[in-house]
Design a protein around this motif. Structure first.
Motif, PDB file in Angstrom:
ATOM      1  N   MET A   1       0.839  -1.203   0.000  1.00 31.91           N
ATOM      2  CA  MET A   1       0.000   0.000   0.000  1.00 31.91           C
ATOM      3  C   MET A   1       0.879   1.260   0.000  1.00 31.91           C
ATOM      4  SD  MET A   1      -2.702   1.177   2.924  1.00 31.91           S
ATOM      5  CE  MET A   1      -3.234  -0.521   3.073  1.00 31.91           C
ATOM      6  N   ASN A   2       0.552   2.210  -0.895  1.00 33.92           N
ATOM      7  CA  ASN A   2       1.310   3.462  -0.907  1.00 33.92           C
ATOM      8  C   ASN A   2       0.682   4.422   0.107  1.00 33.92           C
ATOM      9  OD1 ASN A   2       2.557   5.838  -1.367  1.00 33.92           O
ATOM     10  ND2 ASN A   2       2.126   5.929  -3.570  1.00 33.92           N
ATOM     11  N   LEU A   3       1.396   4.593   1.230  1.00 34.64           N
ATOM     12  CA  LEU A   3       0.823   5.365   2.342  1.00 34.64           C
ATOM     13  C   LEU A   3       0.761   6.861   2.080  1.00 34.64           C
ATOM     14  CD1 LEU A   3       2.160   3.749   5.618  1.00 34.64           C
ATOM     15  CD2 LEU A   3      -0.146   3.762   4.710  1.00 34.64           C
ATOM     16  N   ALA A   4       1.463   7.308   1.046  1.00 34.15           N
ATOM     17  CA  ALA A   4       1.431   8.743   0.773  1.00 34.15           C
ATOM     18  C   ALA A   4       0.457   9.068  -0.355  1.00 34.15           C
ATOM     19  CB  ALA A   4       2.826   9.230   0.411  1.00 34.15           C
ATOM     20  N   ASP A   5      -0.232   8.057  -0.862  1.00 34.28           N
ATOM     21  CA  ASP A   5      -1.154   8.288  -1.973  1.00 34.28           C
ATOM     22  C   ASP A   5      -2.544   8.589  -1.410  1.00 34.28           C
ATOM     23  OD1 ASP A   5      -2.189   8.092  -4.724  1.00 34.28           O
ATOM     24  OD2 ASP A   5      -3.240   6.366  -3.867  1.00 34.28           O
ATOM     25  N   ILE A   6      -3.069   9.731  -1.799  1.00 30.87           N
ATOM     26  CA  ILE A   6      -4.311  10.219  -1.182  1.00 30.87           C
ATOM     27  C   ILE A   6      -5.470   9.224  -1.365  1.00 30.87           C
ATOM     28  CG2 ILE A   6      -4.848  11.694  -3.188  1.00 30.87           C
ATOM     29  CD1 ILE A   6      -6.099  13.593  -0.972  1.00 30.87           C
TER      30      ILE A   6
ATOM     31  N   PHE B   1      -3.007  14.513   8.368  1.00 27.30           N
ATOM     32  CA  PHE B   1      -2.075  13.462   7.950  1.00 27.30           C
ATOM     33  C   PHE B   1      -1.356  13.868   6.660  1.00 27.30           C
ATOM     34  CE2 PHE B   1      -4.825   9.934  10.140  1.00 27.30           C
ATOM     35  CZ  PHE B   1      -4.483  10.468  11.367  1.00 27.30           C
ATOM     36  N   LEU B   2      -0.095  13.496   6.558  1.00 27.64           N
ATOM     37  CA  LEU B   2       0.705  13.855   5.386  1.00 27.64           C
ATOM     38  C   LEU B   2       0.313  13.013   4.174  1.00 27.64           C
ATOM     39  CD1 LEU B   2       4.227  14.426   6.898  1.00 27.64           C
ATOM     40  CD2 LEU B   2       3.176  15.865   5.145  1.00 27.64           C
ATOM     41  N   ILE B   3       0.147  13.671   3.030  1.00 25.41           N
ATOM     42  CA  ILE B   3      -0.195  12.938   1.807  1.00 25.41           C
ATOM     43  C   ILE B   3       0.771  13.285   0.680  1.00 25.41           C
ATOM     44  CG2 ILE B   3      -2.664  12.546   2.240  1.00 25.41           C
ATOM     45  CD1 ILE B   3      -3.120  15.179   0.579  1.00 25.41           C
ATOM     46  N   ASN B   4       1.912  13.881   1.049  1.00 25.53           N
ATOM     47  CA  ASN B   4       2.922  14.247   0.056  1.00 25.53           C
ATOM     48  C   ASN B   4       4.067  13.237   0.144  1.00 25.53           C
ATOM     49  OD1 ASN B   4       5.256  15.301  -1.111  1.00 25.53           O
ATOM     50  ND2 ASN B   4       4.650  17.429  -0.739  1.00 25.53           N
ATOM     51  N   GLY B   5       4.225  12.453  -0.916  1.00 26.38           N
ATOM     52  CA  GLY B   5       5.174  11.342  -0.908  1.00 26.38           C
ATOM     53  C   GLY B   5       6.637  11.728  -0.761  1.00 26.38           C
ATOM     54  N   GLU B   6       6.952  13.021  -0.905  1.00 24.20           N
ATOM     55  CA  GLU B   6       8.368  13.419  -0.822  1.00 24.20           C
ATOM     56  C   GLU B   6       8.775  13.869   0.573  1.00 24.20           C
ATOM     57  OE1 GLU B   6       9.000  16.387  -3.800  1.00 24.20           O
ATOM     58  OE2 GLU B   6       8.274  15.038  -5.360  1.00 24.20           O
TER      59      GLU B   6
ATOM     60  N   ARG C   1       0.360  23.680   2.616  1.00 26.04           N
ATOM     61  CA  ARG C   1      -0.835  23.144   3.301  1.00 26.04           C
ATOM     62  C   ARG C   1      -1.506  22.023   2.511  1.00 26.04           C
ATOM     63  NH1 ARG C   1      -3.603  28.897   3.562  1.00 26.04           N
ATOM     64  NH2 ARG C   1      -1.419  29.425   3.622  1.00 26.04           N
ATOM     65  N   GLU C   2      -1.292  22.029   1.160  1.00 22.36           N
ATOM     66  CA  GLU C   2      -1.927  21.010   0.320  1.00 22.36           C
ATOM     67  C   GLU C   2      -1.299  19.624   0.523  1.00 22.36           C
ATOM     68  OE1 GLU C   2      -0.098  23.552  -0.688  1.00 22.36           O
ATOM     69  OE2 GLU C   2       1.635  22.583  -1.597  1.00 22.36           O
ATOM     70  N   SER C   3      -0.234  19.557   1.320  1.00 23.59           N
ATOM     71  CA  SER C   3       0.430  18.268   1.572  1.00 23.59           C
ATOM     72  C   SER C   3      -0.242  17.462   2.687  1.00 23.59           C
ATOM     73  CB  SER C   3       1.891  18.509   1.969  1.00 23.59           C
ATOM     74  OG  SER C   3       2.589  19.071   0.906  1.00 23.59           O
ATOM     75  N   PHE C   4      -1.359  17.973   3.202  1.00 25.60           N
ATOM     76  CA  PHE C   4      -2.008  17.321   4.345  1.00 25.60           C
ATOM     77  C   PHE C   4      -3.469  17.000   4.059  1.00 25.60           C
ATOM     78  CE2 PHE C   4       1.320  20.104   5.859  1.00 25.60           C
ATOM     79  CZ  PHE C   4       1.984  19.347   6.800  1.00 25.60           C
TER      80      PHE C   4
ATOM     81  N   ALA D   1       6.517  23.861   8.135  1.00 23.09           N
ATOM     82  CA  ALA D   1       7.946  23.732   7.812  1.00 23.09           C
ATOM     83  C   ALA D   1       8.536  22.651   8.702  1.00 23.09           C
ATOM     84  CB  ALA D   1       8.670  25.052   8.046  1.00 23.09           C
ATOM     85  N   VAL D   2       9.597  22.020   8.192  1.00 24.29           N
ATOM     86  CA  VAL D   2      10.319  21.033   9.002  1.00 24.29           C
ATOM     87  C   VAL D   2      11.526  21.739   9.606  1.00 24.29           C
ATOM     88  CG1 VAL D   2      11.630  18.889   8.982  1.00 24.29           C
ATOM     89  CG2 VAL D   2       9.548  19.093   7.614  1.00 24.29           C
TER      90      VAL D   2
END
Ligand code: SAM
Length: 281
Positions: A1-6, A28-33, A189-192, A201-202
């Motif tokens: 399962m790809n956990l970063a795939d929306i 939850f994070l949905i950005n695979g990078e 913000r679109e990464s969540f 930011a990290v």
């Protein structure tokens, strides 16, 4: 399962009837990078990683691939079933269900990471307790090498500001005392999922072996720091005399001793000046 795939995430969440709790800061994070980059910055294969708030395990999975071991603390026990599915192949991960603010993290680190060369904390932090968690990790003087966490952009800028500039706050001085700080990268913000109203930011805090400044009395230093930033528009003499009960004349003398005007505001002092003042009052 790809956990970063929306789509995979949405399918998984709905198959388990999961609904997000805003009160727990569940974005939850949905950005695979993002997660691979965070994990890469936080650890190597001799590192034990303490994660706070694994959610459905998207960052946990990336940490598991790179670290020696991962212990993740999650408050929401509804995620137990989901994490069993998503992390089924991650044999070096243990999940502890509980409140990261209340658990004995020193004991958890001792029990789980004694065979690791170093320990990192890595997390996409629940935003409602970002600063309390960061301060708890630092003040408890946990045996950790670095804290690599996602926080709201505004909090990142505050935590990583230069002490003595307008962007700094009491928390900046406290973080600077314990750690070297850096904003690693911004995350939109679109990464969540769901998408919050602000960007993130990290940041990375590398724990210092010795505090940034030497002070005679750490407690007094932190009381002074708090007082200096409590009423930012007032002069330091006024706010520190009010909140710490220090005589104004003594304060003016101490300021003059370290080459500062009596009209200076608390937010204008550098770490060295705060330390020197704390030792003189
Ligand atoms: N790591 C996941 C990700 O990046 O997709 C989830 C991050 S989400 C911003 C924050 C997570 O922290 C949620 O899973 C939430 O349930 C959990 N959480 C909130 N308060 C907590 C606490 N006091 N102790 C441990 N976990 C907490």
């Amino acid at each position: 399962m790809n956990l970063a795939d929306i789509n995979s995430i949405k399918k998984l969440l709905s198959s388990q009837g999961f609904s997000f709790k805003k009160s727990l800061g569940q974005n939850f994070l949905i950005n695979g990078e993002v997660c691979p980059a965070m994990a890469e910055a936080a650890c190597d294969d001799n590192t034990g990683v303490l994660e706070i708030g694994p959610g459905i395990g998207v960052l946990t999975e990336q940490l598991s691939k790179r670290a020696k071991k991962v212990v993740a603390i999650e408050l929401d026990s509804r995620l137990e079933k989901l994490l069993k599915i998503t992390l089924a192949d991650c044999k070096n991960v243990e999940i502890i269900f509980g409140d990261a603010m209340k658990l004995d993290l020193k004991k958890i680190i001792e029990e789980h990471f004694s065979d690791c060369d170093r320990v990192s904390v890595c997390a996409n932090l629940p935003y409602y307790i970002t600063s309390p968690i960061v301060m708890m990790l630092l003040e408890n003087k946990l045996p950790i090498d670095n804290i690599t966490v996602m926080v709201q952009l505004e909090a990142a800028e505050r935590l990583c500001a230069e002490v003595g500039t307008r962007d700094a706050g009491a928390v900046t001085a406290a973080v600077t005392y314990y750690a070297e700080k850096e904003i690693l990268f911004d995350v939109g913000r679109e990464s969540f999922l769901p998408s919050p109203n602000v960007d993130s930011a990290v940041i990375q805090l590398k724990i210092r072996k010795e505090p940034a400044v030497k002070v005679n009395d750490e407690k007094k230093f932190f009381r002074l720091v708090k007082a200096c930033f409590a009423q930012r528009r007032k002069t330091l003499v006024n706010t520190v005399s009010n909140t710490m009960g220090v005589d104004k004349t003594a304060l003016r003398t101490a300021l003059s001793d370290i080459g500062l005007e009596e009209t200076v505001r608390g937010e204008q002092l550098t770490m060295e000046q705060l330390a020197a003042l704390s030792d003189r009052i």
